[in-house]
Write an enzyme that holds these catalytic residues in place. Structure first.
Site, PDB file in Angstrom:
ATOM      1  N   LYS A 180       0.861  -1.191   0.000  1.00  0.00           N
ATOM      2  CA  LYS A 180       0.000   0.000   0.000  1.00  0.00           C
ATOM      3  C   LYS A 180       0.893   1.235   0.000  1.00  0.00           C
ATOM      4  O   LYS A 180       1.943   1.265   0.642  1.00  0.00           O
ATOM      5  CB  LYS A 180      -0.955   0.001   1.199  1.00  0.00           C
ATOM      6  CG  LYS A 180      -0.279   0.057   2.565  1.00  0.00           C
ATOM      7  CD  LYS A 180      -0.601   1.340   3.300  1.00  0.00           C
ATOM      8  CE  LYS A 180       0.071   1.452   4.620  1.00  0.00           C
ATOM      9  NZ  LYS A 180       1.268   2.126   4.842  1.00  0.00           N
TER      10      LYS A 180
ATOM     11  N   GLY B  67       7.600   1.541   5.062  1.00  0.00           N
ATOM     12  CA  GLY B  67       6.348   2.309   5.073  1.00  0.00           C
ATOM     13  C   GLY B  67       5.357   1.834   4.034  1.00  0.00           C
ATOM     14  O   GLY B  67       4.413   2.544   3.679  1.00  0.00           O
ATOM     15  N   LEU B  68       5.561   0.615   3.530  1.00  0.00           N
ATOM     16  CA  LEU B  68       4.714   0.086   2.454  1.00  0.00           C
ATOM     17  C   LEU B  68       3.738  -0.972   2.957  1.00  0.00           C
ATOM     18  O   LEU B  68       3.043  -1.608   2.162  1.00  0.00           O
ATOM     19  CB  LEU B  68       5.599  -0.495   1.340  1.00  0.00           C
ATOM     20  CG  LEU B  68       6.540   0.524   0.684  1.00  0.00           C
ATOM     21  CD1 LEU B  68       7.567  -0.179  -0.202  1.00  0.00           C
ATOM     22  CD2 LEU B  68       5.737   1.546  -0.128  1.00  0.00           C
TER      23      LEU B  68
ATOM     24  N   GLY C  89       4.082  -6.227   6.333  1.00  0.00           N
ATOM     25  CA  GLY C  89       3.551  -7.159   7.340  1.00  0.00           C
ATOM     26  C   GLY C  89       2.031  -7.094   7.390  1.00  0.00           C
ATOM     27  O   GLY C  89       1.351  -8.119   7.538  1.00  0.00           O
TER      28      GLY C  89
ATOM     29  N   ASP D 299      -2.719  -0.786   9.823  1.00  0.00           N
ATOM     30  CA  ASP D 299      -2.805  -0.769   8.355  1.00  0.00           C
ATOM     31  C   ASP D 299      -3.461  -2.013   7.773  1.00  0.00           C
ATOM     32  O   ASP D 299      -3.616  -2.107   6.552  1.00  0.00           O
ATOM     33  CB  ASP D 299      -1.391  -0.658   7.754  1.00  0.00           C
ATOM     34  CG  ASP D 299      -0.800   0.720   7.949  1.00  0.00           C
ATOM     35  OD1 ASP D 299      -1.578   1.672   8.170  1.00  0.00           O
ATOM     36  OD2 ASP D 299       0.429   0.838   7.891  1.00  0.00           O
TER      37      ASP D 299
HETATM   38  O1  C5P Z   1      -0.834  -0.426  14.563  1.00  0.00           O
HETATM   39  P1  C5P Z   1       0.601  -0.711  14.368  1.00  0.00           P
HETATM   40  O2  C5P Z   1       1.093  -1.828  15.242  1.00  0.00           O
HETATM   41  O3  C5P Z   1       0.991  -0.913  12.941  1.00  0.00           O
HETATM   42  O4  C5P Z   1       1.369   0.587  14.818  1.00  0.00           O
HETATM   43  C1  C5P Z   1       2.756   0.594  15.098  1.00  0.00           C
HETATM   44  C2  C5P Z   1       3.056   1.788  15.962  1.00  0.00           C
HETATM   45  O5  C5P Z   1       2.879   2.997  15.208  1.00  0.00           O
HETATM   46  C3  C5P Z   1       2.150   1.929  17.168  1.00  0.00           C
HETATM   47  O6  C5P Z   1       2.665   1.244  18.274  1.00  0.00           O
HETATM   48  C4  C5P Z   1       2.140   3.416  17.401  1.00  0.00           C
HETATM   49  O7  C5P Z   1       3.313   3.798  18.092  1.00  0.00           O
HETATM   50  C5  C5P Z   1       2.270   4.001  16.009  1.00  0.00           C
HETATM   51  N1  C5P Z   1       0.979   4.385  15.396  1.00  0.00           N
HETATM   52  C6  C5P Z   1       0.316   5.492  15.868  1.00  0.00           C
HETATM   53  N2  C5P Z   1      -0.870   5.876  15.286  1.00  0.00           N
HETATM   54  C7  C5P Z   1      -1.379   5.178  14.246  1.00  0.00           C
HETATM   55  C8  C5P Z   1      -0.710   4.042  13.747  1.00  0.00           C
HETATM   56  C9  C5P Z   1       0.474   3.682  14.337  1.00  0.00           C
HETATM   57  O8  C5P Z   1       0.762   6.140  16.803  1.00  0.00           O
HETATM   58  N3  C5P Z   1      -2.524   5.582  13.692  1.00  0.00           N
END
Ligand code: C5P
Length: 286
Positions: free
Chosen positions: A11, A101-102, A105, A139
């Protein structure tokens, strides 16, 4: 049927505005995201004597094969909800680089949820998959929806946008990864800046910005030189993909993407450069 193979497309965040910080520390977003044809992972689920994760492919190095892999979390969440998922071998043939950033995972996790539903005929609709996906990572829902989408909340609210046809995309990945939590922390420390770098990724398209870009530059100042080198080689202003480290260029079509990618590879051999196009699907059965 004992196995199923799907393509999990990366993405690309075309625009990302951070609109606030939530009580749980996550950030509220207002973002436009689109699925791209390259890079993509190929994900296979096959019935097996025991659960196993096998990782291969050019971006496979260092990807965990234990329960921390988001693909394993996807299986666990289905079983936590009493869904009948027998032991499986999940093969991740990875081309989406980690820490770029893509959403590599997240794409894999979305693909496992989707493929398990097909293989085991689970009684789940897309909204159910998105609700499970949200518990795996911010994501994952947008990877399930695919195409062009508006993402808000932490990432859990996804609205698919009308498909305006494909355009070409070049994605350049530098030889270093970014940590998403570190970039969000830097954004907090900087006092929540709005990005002042506005780009117009398509010729007559809207002006876009990624608010994580100033924070990402603080976390790894090498990004500035990467961006400058891309501008010098191609004449295009690239967009930072999510929290980085990849930069993306939007061009007319896949043919132009091939030409621009060839120029960029020649000028900047240390970048891994993908050429493709936007696609209306996040996950595609093969
Ligand atoms: O949701 P995910 O595990 O991919 O997010 C990784 C980290 O990115 C989170 O622990 C958080 O620190 C940050 N994050 C955030 N706000 C979002 C998405 C991610 O602060 N909307």
């Amino acid at each position: 049927m004992n196995d199923i193979t799907v393509r999990a497309n990366a993405k690309l965040t075309l625009a990302l505005h951070v609109t606030g910080v939530r009580d749980d520390g996550f950030h509220d977003l207002d973002a436009i995201v689109v699925s791209v044809s390259a890079p993509a992972d190929i994900v296979t689920i096959a019935i097996a004597p025991t659960d196993q994760i096998v990782v291969m492919g050019p971006a496979g190095a260092g990807v965990p094969t234990d329960g921390t892999n988001l693909a394993a979390r996807a299986l666990a969440i289905l079983r936590d909800h009493a869904l009948d998922v027998p032991p499986v071998r999940v093969t991740l043939d990875k081309t989406i680089p980690h820490g770029a950033g893509l959403g590599g995972g997240s794409a894999d996790a979305a693909a496992v949820l989707w493929a398990a539903r097909e293989l085991f005929r689970l009684d789940l609709d897309d909204q159910d998959l998105m609700t499970f996906g949200e518990q795996i990572g911010s994501d994952v829902p947008v990877c399930i929806v695919g195409g062009m989408a508006h993402m808000s909340g932490r990432g859990e609210h996804v609205e698919q946008l009308p498909w305006a046809g494909p355009f070409g995309v070049v994605i350049a990945v530098p030889p270093f990864a970014m940590s998403t939590p570190a970039v969000y922390r830097a954004w907090d420390v900087l006092g929540g800046p709005e990005s002042t770098r506005i780009v117009r990724p398509t010729l007559n398209g809207p002006a876009l910005r990624n608010d994580l870009e100033p924070a990402a530059e603080v976390v790894d100042p090498q990004l500035v030189a990467v961006r400058d080198a891309i501008v010098a080689a191609t004449g295009y202003e690239p967009v930072l993909a999510g929290s980085g480290s990849a930069y993306a260029l939007c061009v007319a079509d896949a043919t132009e993407a091939d030409a621009v990618a060839a120029t960029l590879r020649g000028a900047e051999p240390h970048l891994t450069v993908f050429a493709g196009h936007t696609t209306p699907h996040g996950i595609e059965a093969l």
